[in-house]
Motif scaffolding. Structure first.
Motif, PDB file in Angstrom:
ATOM      1  N   HIS A 191      41.436  18.974  41.568  1.00 43.82           N
ATOM      2  CA  HIS A 191      41.822  17.981  42.570  1.00 43.82           C
ATOM      3  C   HIS A 191      43.208  17.454  42.207  1.00 43.82           C
ATOM      4  CE1 HIS A 191      41.743  14.181  44.887  1.00 43.82           C
ATOM      5  NE2 HIS A 191      40.912  14.835  45.679  1.00 43.82           N
ATOM      6  N   ASP A 203      44.932  22.043  43.788  1.00 40.39           N
ATOM      7  CA  ASP A 203      44.137  21.743  44.981  1.00 40.39           C
ATOM      8  C   ASP A 203      43.750  23.047  45.673  1.00 40.39           C
ATOM      9  OD1 ASP A 203      42.912  20.738  47.180  1.00 40.39           O
ATOM     10  OD2 ASP A 203      44.609  19.560  47.912  1.00 40.39           O
ATOM     11  N   GLY A 236      35.844  20.259  43.929  1.00 43.07           N
ATOM     12  CA  GLY A 236      36.854  21.303  44.089  1.00 43.07           C
ATOM     13  C   GLY A 236      36.532  22.606  43.390  1.00 43.07           C
TER      14      GLY A 236
END
Length: 447
Positions: A94, A130, A166
């Motif tokens: 993240h 990300d 994530g």
């Protein structure tokens, strides 16, 4: 000169003043330990040692995108404590990821694992990478680069990574594949739901289901049941969706889920047909707004969180500090009497103060979200062959684990005169976990 808990907290603040998430996590635990530390000065020295992680690994993660351009992210792995066994803890990808969050996650995981019936240490980590908006190839190349550095610190007797925000089965598959390629062994030391390479097919359900089982234990002690209870759920990831699913099977009425842009409210409550639609929307990475196309009576509230909605029980399952002071006031005013932490440290200290004064019972993530720990330990225990388990067998084992976590927390609270506190489970869980760690640290000497 005899040190106090206060002086140890001051030293943590002085050493790492910018690590706000880690400091917040430490302050909550030390607050719970006041009575224990005052009774035994030896524990103060143990606490001082415990609050410094055994090792923190920070590394560069270079990778090449589909256009041939080079990018550099930062990787983290904090192995907080191996005093009870090999480390276990999630990897989070993240943009907000930093060393403070890695340390906070690792510390929380250490406490959770110490509270559990299993012999496990605690770790946490990840990267500021990300995955959103990246192609499959880009994610694969990043994961391979990430593990090229981290592999040397992993292994079934050292550190066992698991999923966090994530990091889905896709990322875990890429990480494991590169790890296997480098070490040349199929060690199965990564955990995830892909049963053909490692892990139980029920792993993703375990944390979410466990939260609901924990809520049921609390209600049973109040001579109440989950059936008919209005529940607000935040988040729309794996944990939140499985909370929703299990709430439905228990006859509860979940009315919200949320994402980074706002929250979805269905006043009538989700049912299995609506849940199936939500699952499809999430699987296809579509907006929660698409739900309104089929259910016009629902609404999506932009730039807001669901804590204003009338409810009996709240399940925050999004991220740390998602409930601030105004949110806590809103929760109290909405009728919420029980808060079950699905995410680690979902409430700010100011929010906790509000909930405490309103006597809202808080079930800490350390105890309530331990379902994943239970499955992970079973995967590593050769006495259990999860491939042959039915869903009913698995749920029975999971319920047994959640009951142990609940009873351990309550007993520690009772033993320390905290039985009637709305934070009995919070304080009890912290005390029980700390005493387990402290005894092992005393037994193993100053290492």
């Amino acid at each position: 000169m005899l040190k106090s808990a206060g002086s140890i907290l001051e030293s943590v603040l002085r050493r790492d003043p910018h690590e706000v998430e880690f400091i917040q996590s430490v302050q909550e635990v030390v607050h719970s330990l006041d009575r224990v530390l005052s009774k035994n000065s030896q524990y103060v020295h143990i606490l001082e040692r415990l609050l410094e992680p055994e090792r923190a690994i920070v590394f560069r993660v270079p990778w090449v995108d589909d256009k041939g351009e080079t990018h550099v992210n930062r990787g983290f792995r904090v192995q907080f404590s191996q005093v009870l066994g090999p480390c276990r803890g999630g990897l989070r990808f993240h943009p907000s990821m930093n060393l403070s969050i890695a340390k906070f996650l690792a510390f929380e995981q250490t406490m959770q694992n110490a509270l559990s019936p299993y012999k496990l240490g605690g770790a946490g980590g990840g990267s500021d990478f990300d995955p959103k908006g990246k192609s499959e190839s880009e994610i694969m190349r990043f994961c391979q680069s990430f593990i090229n550095e981290l592999y040397r610190y992993l292994g079934p007797d050292q550190d066992l990574p698991a999923e966090d925000m994530g990091v889905s089965p896709r990322e875990m598959g890429y990480l494991f594949g590169q790890y296997r390629r480098i070490v040349g062994q199929f060690q199965g030391s990564f955990t995830g739901p892909k049963i053909y390479w490692s892990g139980s097919s029920l792993r993703t359900e375990a944390t979410g289901y466990g939260l609901v089982f924990f809520a049921r234990l609390i209600l049973a002690d109040m001579n109440k049941e989950l059936k008919g209870s209005r529940c607000v759920v935040s988040g729309a990831g794996k944990i939140a969706m499985h909370v929703l699913e299990k709430l439905l099977s228990c006859g509860a009425i979940p009315i919200t889920i949320s994402d980074s842009k706002g929250y979805l409210l269905d006043e009538e409550g989700f049912d299995y047909v609506k849940f199936s639609l939500l699952r499809d929307i999430k699987a296809q990475q579509r907006s929660l707004r698409d739900y309104l196309k089929s259910h016009a009576q629902a609404k999506y509230v932009e730039d807001a969180k669901p804590w204003n909605e009338h409810c009996d029980i709240a399940f925050p399952c999004a991220s740390q500090n998602e409930i601030d002071q105004p949110d806590a006031v809103a929760l109290v005013n909405s009728g919420c009497r029980i808060l079950i932490e699905g995410s680690n440290m979902p409430c700010t200290p100011q929010a906790i103060d509000v909930l405490r004064k309103a006597k809202v019972l808080v079930a800490p993530a350390k105890a309530a979200s331990a379902g994943g720990v239970a499955v992970g330990e079973l995967e590593l225990n050769h006495e259990y062959n999860l491939m042959q388990w039915s869903a009913e067998d698995f749920e029975t084992k999971l319920q047994d684990t959640m009951k142990q976590m609940y009873e351990r927390s309550l007993k520690a609270a009772n033993d320390n005169g905290l039985k009637d506190s709305p934070e009995a489970l919070v304080h009890g869980g912290n005390i029980c976990a700390f005493l387990n760690l402290a005894q092992a640290m005393i037994d193993q000497g100053c290492v």
